[in-house]
Scaffold this motif. Structure first.
Motif, PDB file in Angstrom:
ATOM      1  N   UNK A 261       9.083   0.921   5.662  1.00  0.00           N
ATOM      2  CA  UNK A 261       9.044   2.066   4.749  1.00  0.00           C
ATOM      3  C   UNK A 261       8.431   3.278   5.441  1.00  0.00           C
ATOM      4  N   UNK A 262       7.330   3.065   6.164  1.00  0.00           N
ATOM      5  CA  UNK A 262       6.728   4.166   6.915  1.00  0.00           C
ATOM      6  C   UNK A 262       7.719   4.741   7.930  1.00  0.00           C
TER       7      UNK A 262
ATOM      8  N   UNK B  22      11.739   3.372  16.556  1.00  0.00           N
ATOM      9  CA  UNK B  22      11.651   1.972  16.996  1.00  0.00           C
ATOM     10  C   UNK B  22      10.428   1.303  16.392  1.00  0.00           C
ATOM     11  N   UNK B  23      10.569   0.020  16.111  1.00  0.00           N
ATOM     12  CA  UNK B  23       9.469  -0.797  15.623  1.00  0.00           C
ATOM     13  C   UNK B  23       9.134  -1.855  16.668  1.00  0.00           C
ATOM     14  N   UNK B  24       7.858  -2.286  16.764  1.00  0.00           N
ATOM     15  CA  UNK B  24       6.772  -1.854  15.875  1.00  0.00           C
ATOM     16  C   UNK B  24       6.351  -0.422  16.109  1.00  0.00           C
ATOM     17  N   UNK B  25       5.836   0.220  15.025  1.00  0.00           N
ATOM     18  CA  UNK B  25       5.311   1.568  15.164  1.00  0.00           C
ATOM     19  C   UNK B  25       4.122   1.552  16.107  1.00  0.00           C
ATOM     20  N   UNK B  26       3.994   2.562  16.942  1.00  0.00           N
ATOM     21  CA  UNK B  26       2.914   2.583  17.935  1.00  0.00           C
ATOM     22  C   UNK B  26       1.555   2.706  17.280  1.00  0.00           C
TER      23      UNK B  26
ATOM     24  N   UNK C 259       0.856  -1.179   0.000  1.00  0.00           N
ATOM     25  CA  UNK C 259       0.000   0.000   0.000  1.00  0.00           C
ATOM     26  C   UNK C 259       0.894   1.232   0.000  1.00  0.00           C
ATOM     27  N   UNK C 260       0.288   2.394   0.189  1.00  0.00           N
ATOM     28  CA  UNK C 260       1.061   3.635   0.301  1.00  0.00           C
ATOM     29  C   UNK C 260       1.445   3.931   1.739  1.00  0.00           C
ATOM     30  N   UNK C 261       0.743   3.332   2.687  1.00  0.00           N
ATOM     31  CA  UNK C 261       0.986   3.576   4.117  1.00  0.00           C
ATOM     32  C   UNK C 261       0.753   2.293   4.906  1.00  0.00           C
ATOM     33  N   UNK C 262       1.232   2.290   6.144  1.00  0.00           N
ATOM     34  CA  UNK C 262       0.982   1.156   7.021  1.00  0.00           C
ATOM     35  C   UNK C 262      -0.501   1.011   7.327  1.00  0.00           C
TER      36      UNK C 262
ATOM     37  N   UNK D 177      15.359 -12.738   4.365  1.00  0.00           N
ATOM     38  CA  UNK D 177      16.609 -13.433   4.666  1.00  0.00           C
ATOM     39  C   UNK D 177      17.004 -13.340   6.145  1.00  0.00           C
ATOM     40  N   UNK D 178      16.768 -12.180   6.755  1.00  0.00           N
ATOM     41  CA  UNK D 178      17.365 -11.903   8.071  1.00  0.00           C
ATOM     42  C   UNK D 178      16.360 -11.702   9.189  1.00  0.00           C
ATOM     43  N   UNK D 179      15.066 -11.590   8.873  1.00  0.00           N
ATOM     44  CA  UNK D 179      14.064 -11.438   9.914  1.00  0.00           C
ATOM     45  C   UNK D 179      13.656  -9.989  10.133  1.00  0.00           C
ATOM     46  N   UNK D 180      12.903  -9.769  11.181  1.00  0.00           N
ATOM     47  CA  UNK D 180      12.286  -8.468  11.423  1.00  0.00           C
ATOM     48  C   UNK D 180      13.288  -7.386  11.805  1.00  0.00           C
ATOM     49  N   UNK D 181      12.879  -6.160  11.507  1.00  0.00           N
ATOM     50  CA  UNK D 181      13.650  -4.965  11.848  1.00  0.00           C
ATOM     51  C   UNK D 181      13.045  -4.336  13.091  1.00  0.00           C
ATOM     52  N   UNK D 182      13.904  -3.838  13.996  1.00  0.00           N
ATOM     53  CA  UNK D 182      13.406  -3.251  15.243  1.00  0.00           C
ATOM     54  C   UNK D 182      13.712  -1.765  15.368  1.00  0.00           C
TER      55      UNK D 182
END
Length: 374
Positions: A353-354, A367-371, A104-107, A201-206
């Motif tokens: 991306x957001x 920080x992720x996840x975004x609130x 999408x364009x946004x989360x 490949x590497x898993x989630x981003x924090x």
């Protein structure tokens, strides 16, 4: 899935993305598949679709097409901001969705799509075309098998000279240059491919930290659309990632990724993938030994160092049938979708991306996840 004369009946929603023509061509290569209808506001594009795919019907409205046609699935290639409403409409009709990247364009839009797919039970595939490169899964398996040890850094560089110079149609770049419809500029358009690969490949981003800029040498861009972006990622594993994306590349497009581990390195660059390792692992199938005497720089003197390389076929950018075959197999045979194209991964890519745009606007790491999605 709806069928007619033993053919899987597909519709196409949105014809403004130039990706649609190759993706549709890949669909009709699949045994038992027909594209029977298409919907878009632009008559010129509807007429092209009717000629190219031999359509029975075209519509100015996707809602009318979904109401009138007996469809099993749709290919969605509208602008990014419109995807949430389109997928929700398809889900209400029990129609499966094969959509172009990004989600999408946004989360917030991605969350709507994810909820529609989950609540309706439809199959949803978000097609990151580079994930269907013939050696993509081999590299993924090599990393999983720790052929280069523990990955501590991933790097990605992507971009091209600019949508106009690259040859995108006016129908396409009319919304690529609209920050609301696209979700941003070069990062959401180009870097999302690299983000998807890194997550797969590497898993989630924090954590994300990013800068965006407009260099100003493409005078057709609105001021709020970036043509240059750099992001730094921290993965849950502790590894770091760096991605740069640009519209304005002079010379060959730098689609390049590399993975740096405690016992080796993998570099993908312009159709060739090379793995250097000090592990005594078996050679990858189809990969050949590389001449180490041609190497230069630090770290080449280890007696245990082995270097192998593979020459990949051109990236399957949605045209040659590989990704379409996987989607049809998921519908007909229940085969799991490739991890890189699943809704949950696509949603996390959208979140990253957001976060890039939030970080660039605020000047702070995010920080992720975004609130909350916005």
């Amino acid at each position: 899935m709806g069928t007619h004369d033993d053919k899987a009946r597909f519709g196409v929603i949105g014809l403004t993305s130039d990706h649609v023509w190759g993706m549709g061509d890949g669909l009709i290569q699949q045994p038992g598949v027909r594209i029977v209808a298409a919907a878009d506001e632009t008559a010129e594009l509807r007429n092209r679709a009717a000629r190219q795919w031999g359509l029975e019907s075209t519509y100015a409205s996707h809602t009318e097409m979904l109401e009138r046609e007996d469809l099993g699935a749709v290919l969605v290639c509208c602008d990014n901001a419109s995807k949430a409403g389109v997928v929700e409409a398809a889900a209400r009709h029990g129609v499966h969705v094969y959509q172009d990247k990004p989600m999408s364009s946004t989360l917030a839009g991605a969350d709507r799509i994810l909820q529609a797919a989950k609540s309706s039970g439809i199959t949803l595939m978000v097609a990151y075309h580079s994930a269907f490169n013939p050696i993509y899964d081999q590299v993924k398996q090599a990393i999983a098998d720790q052929a280069i040890g523990t990955v501590y850094l991933a790097r990605g560089s992507i971009g091209h000279e600019g949508p106009v110079e690259f040859g995108c149609s006016p129908h396409f770049y009319s919304w690529l240059f609209d920050a609301e419809k696209n979700g941003g500029g070069t990062f959401v358009d180009e870097a999302c491919y690299v983000v998807d690969e890194f997550v797969d490949y590497l898993g989630n981003v924090v954590e994300v930290s990013a800068f965006t800029a407009q260099i100003g040498h493409r005078n057709y861009l609105p001021k709020n659309v970036e043509d240059n972006a750099v992001a730094i990622l921290r993965f849950a594993s502790g590894a770091l990632g760096v991605i740069d994306s640009k519209w304005g590349q002079v010379g060959p497009a730098p689609v390049r990724t590399s993975y740096h581990g405690t016992e080796g390195t993998i570099v993908n660059s312009r159709g060739t993938t090379e793995l250097a390792t000090i592990r005594a692992a078996a050679p990858l199938a189809g990969w050949t030994s590389s001449d180490q005497t041609a190497l230069s720089g630090h770290g080449t003197g280890s007696p245990e160092l082995r270097v192998v390389k593979a020459t990949a076929n051109p990236v399957d950018a949605g045209r040659r049938g590989a990704e379409q075959r996987r989607f049809v197999q998921a519908l007909v045979e229940g085969t799991p979708l490739p991890h890189a194209s699943t809704p949950n991964v696509a949603r996390h890519v959208q979140e990253i991306v957001d976060a890039v745009y939030v970080s660039a606007a605020s000047g702070c790491a995010v920080s992720l996840p975004l609130k909350e999605s916005a």
